[in-house]
Design a protein around this motif. Sequence first.
Motif, PDB file in Angstrom:
ATOM      1  N   GLY A 196      82.826 -58.251 -52.310  1.00 55.87           N
ATOM      2  CA  GLY A 196      81.426 -58.572 -52.126  1.00 55.87           C
ATOM      3  C   GLY A 196      81.213 -60.053 -51.923  1.00 55.87           C
ATOM      4  N   VAL A 197      79.967 -60.386 -51.640  1.00 53.38           N
ATOM      5  CA  VAL A 197      79.538 -61.764 -51.463  1.00 53.38           C
ATOM      6  C   VAL A 197      78.524 -62.084 -52.549  1.00 53.38           C
ATOM      7  N   HIS A 198      78.610 -63.271 -53.142  1.00 52.31           N
ATOM      8  CA  HIS A 198      77.690 -63.671 -54.199  1.00 52.31           C
ATOM      9  C   HIS A 198      77.162 -65.072 -53.917  1.00 52.31           C
ATOM     10  N   THR A 199      76.142 -65.441 -54.653  1.00 53.49           N
ATOM     11  CA  THR A 199      75.599 -66.807 -54.594  1.00 53.49           C
ATOM     12  C   THR A 199      75.605 -67.409 -55.992  1.00 53.49           C
ATOM     13  N   THR A 225      82.464 -67.866 -52.474  1.00 52.38           N
ATOM     14  CA  THR A 225      81.280 -67.013 -52.383  1.00 52.38           C
ATOM     15  C   THR A 225      81.628 -65.530 -52.414  1.00 52.38           C
ATOM     16  N   GLY A 226      82.872 -65.204 -52.742  1.00 48.80           N
ATOM     17  CA  GLY A 226      83.284 -63.805 -52.738  1.00 48.80           C
ATOM     18  C   GLY A 226      83.723 -63.314 -54.103  1.00 48.80           C
ATOM     19  N   GLU A 264      74.590 -44.164 -56.697  1.00 48.33           N
ATOM     20  CA  GLU A 264      73.576 -45.016 -56.089  1.00 48.33           C
ATOM     21  C   GLU A 264      73.302 -46.207 -56.989  1.00 48.33           C
ATOM     22  N   PHE A 265      73.151 -47.370 -56.387  1.00 47.71           N
ATOM     23  CA  PHE A 265      72.878 -48.570 -57.174  1.00 47.71           C
ATOM     24  C   PHE A 265      72.352 -49.684 -56.285  1.00 47.71           C
ATOM     25  N   ASP A 266      71.740 -50.670 -56.916  1.00 45.89           N
ATOM     26  CA  ASP A 266      71.387 -51.936 -56.290  1.00 45.89           C
ATOM     27  C   ASP A 266      72.294 -53.025 -56.846  1.00 45.89           C
ATOM     28  N   LEU A 267      72.268 -54.189 -56.212  1.00 46.20           N
ATOM     29  CA  LEU A 267      72.958 -55.366 -56.717  1.00 46.20           C
ATOM     30  C   LEU A 267      71.941 -56.475 -56.972  1.00 46.20           C
ATOM     31  N   PRO A 268      72.256 -57.396 -57.880  1.00 47.68           N
ATOM     32  CA  PRO A 268      71.350 -58.525 -58.113  1.00 47.68           C
ATOM     33  C   PRO A 268      71.122 -59.318 -56.831  1.00 47.68           C
ATOM     34  N   GLU A 269      69.996 -59.977 -56.775  1.00 46.81           N
ATOM     35  CA  GLU A 269      69.664 -60.776 -55.598  1.00 46.81           C
ATOM     36  C   GLU A 269      70.773 -61.792 -55.327  1.00 46.81           C
ATOM     37  N   GLY A 270      71.166 -61.880 -54.074  1.00 56.21           N
ATOM     38  CA  GLY A 270      72.221 -62.807 -53.684  1.00 56.21           C
ATOM     39  C   GLY A 270      73.597 -62.174 -53.616  1.00 56.21           C
ATOM     40  N   SER A 271      73.736 -60.932 -54.089  1.00 62.63           N
ATOM     41  CA  SER A 271      75.012 -60.223 -54.028  1.00 62.63           C
ATOM     42  C   SER A 271      74.934 -59.110 -52.996  1.00 62.63           C
TER      43      SER A 271
END
Length: 556
Positions: free
Chosen positions: A121-124, A51-52, A73-80
Amino acid sequence: MSSRRLRNRLAVLAAAALVAPLALFVSPAAAEETDAADLTVTYVESARWNTGYTGEITVHNASGTDLTDWTLEFDLPEGSRIHELWNAALEGSAEDGYTVTPPRWGAVVPAGGTYEFGFNGVHTDGNSHLLDCTVNGSPCAGEPDEGPQHGDLSVAYFTQWGVQERDYHVRDLVDSGSAEKLTHINYAFGNVGSDGECFMTNEPDQGDARADYGRAVPASESVDGAADGPDQPLRGNFNQLRKLKERYPNLAVSVSLGGWNWSEHFSDAALTPESRERMVSSCIDLYLRGDLPVIDGAGGEGVAYGVFDGIDLDWEWPATSGNPHNVVRPEDRENFTALVREFREQLDELGEETGRHFELSSFMPAGPWRIDTGYELDEIMPDLDFITVQGYDYHGTWEDSTNHQSNLVADPRDPGAVISTETTVQAYLDRGVDPRKIVLGVPFYGQGWTGVEPGPEDDGLFQPATGPASGTYADGTEEYRNLKELTGFDLYRDDDLGTAWLYDGETFWTYDDETAMTQKTDWVTGNGLGGVMIWSIDGDDANGSLMNAIDAALGG
């Protein structure tokens, strides 16, 4: 996807007492002279496990001034989400978005150089690329190019196989200057299986998931200069198209379904209400929702969302002969109408769900007999955003005599049955099609014969041939970029027909050069059509010469 919250966009000023010796070489006044437009950011996922994952970010400074103060500045996709970050300071969260600034000891981005930092980071299982990314308030990919401003459509087919077979990459659209001149890219092709559903595979002659989203693109071939991570879920052409759209936000990308080789199962898929619903749903899930099957470690639910903006139907041909392996039924005509309606309804449902408009287009044939046999134009045109009409392959090496392959009007010298762009387009107009919805297809390749005698005009035209000319990839065809380099040939043209050909006393090539392409585009604008479509963009030269001619004639 997390929504961006209002943030403080003021750059963080490093305190002099905390600046490392490296940063002391730069005065604040000099740093302030760096234009945000000179800053870009690239990202690569360099490792992934369970998951990393590890992400590496590089800030590029193209200016002539060192930079000490910067804010990313940024966002990450949902789940990250970011777990830890090094060599920079981090604030924010996955829910509110992230802000990164220089570390407390300072971090110079040298003139003409870069500064790198990274994070775990953590991902799904989804993507980890940066969303809504800005550096000092400007887009991370650089100031976006708004694309052509002439108001006409310029549509180019990008071939799945062009990367491997022709060494033509998505990045070549940028390097040649063609990307900024396009309104649409049609990605060719998506396949429909014997079960009537869109699918992905690496099975030979059935699909190339590796080219689509499995191949790790190296930095030298990448649109933004950042390599694909070997384990990130979206790689290959799809990831490069996503990056291309960041740089050209008005560029629409559709997946084209079918083509000559992959129209085999369209008749079965369009046969019943149930089969149509199943086909359309599968294609939308695969390409527009981006739910890619996991193949060789790439893919996953939603990983390709945002890459494609629509569907292009390239069924060759409803109710008439195409590839010999095709299933053909007389009722294909009515079933195509129902299939188009099903696509439009499901695309509109997805549009309501996502707040976007998803386009629907169709590649249409030359020749009135194919039109009347295969299409109910009055029924399908309201559901289509536009159609691209075949303006080439009027003649070719399936015939034993030389001829024009893309003439605008009839050649009075032609001894046979004449087909032309004028008669083709008029057939659509006579059947009530709005000219602004007609996009004329033009070829970036030529058709060639050998064993050709000069004939009465000494130009080889309308003369018997012994067979197809030798081509780089297939006998009988050759790309413009190769034809323009031929030596020992005389160039002939007919300005009224918008045609050009090459002949050396033995071999004959009918093709379009820059002059002929300008004449065709002038004809399009003069007749009030919607624009120009290219098959296919990888046939152009490294300078985008044919694309430049089209764009100039469209008013670019």
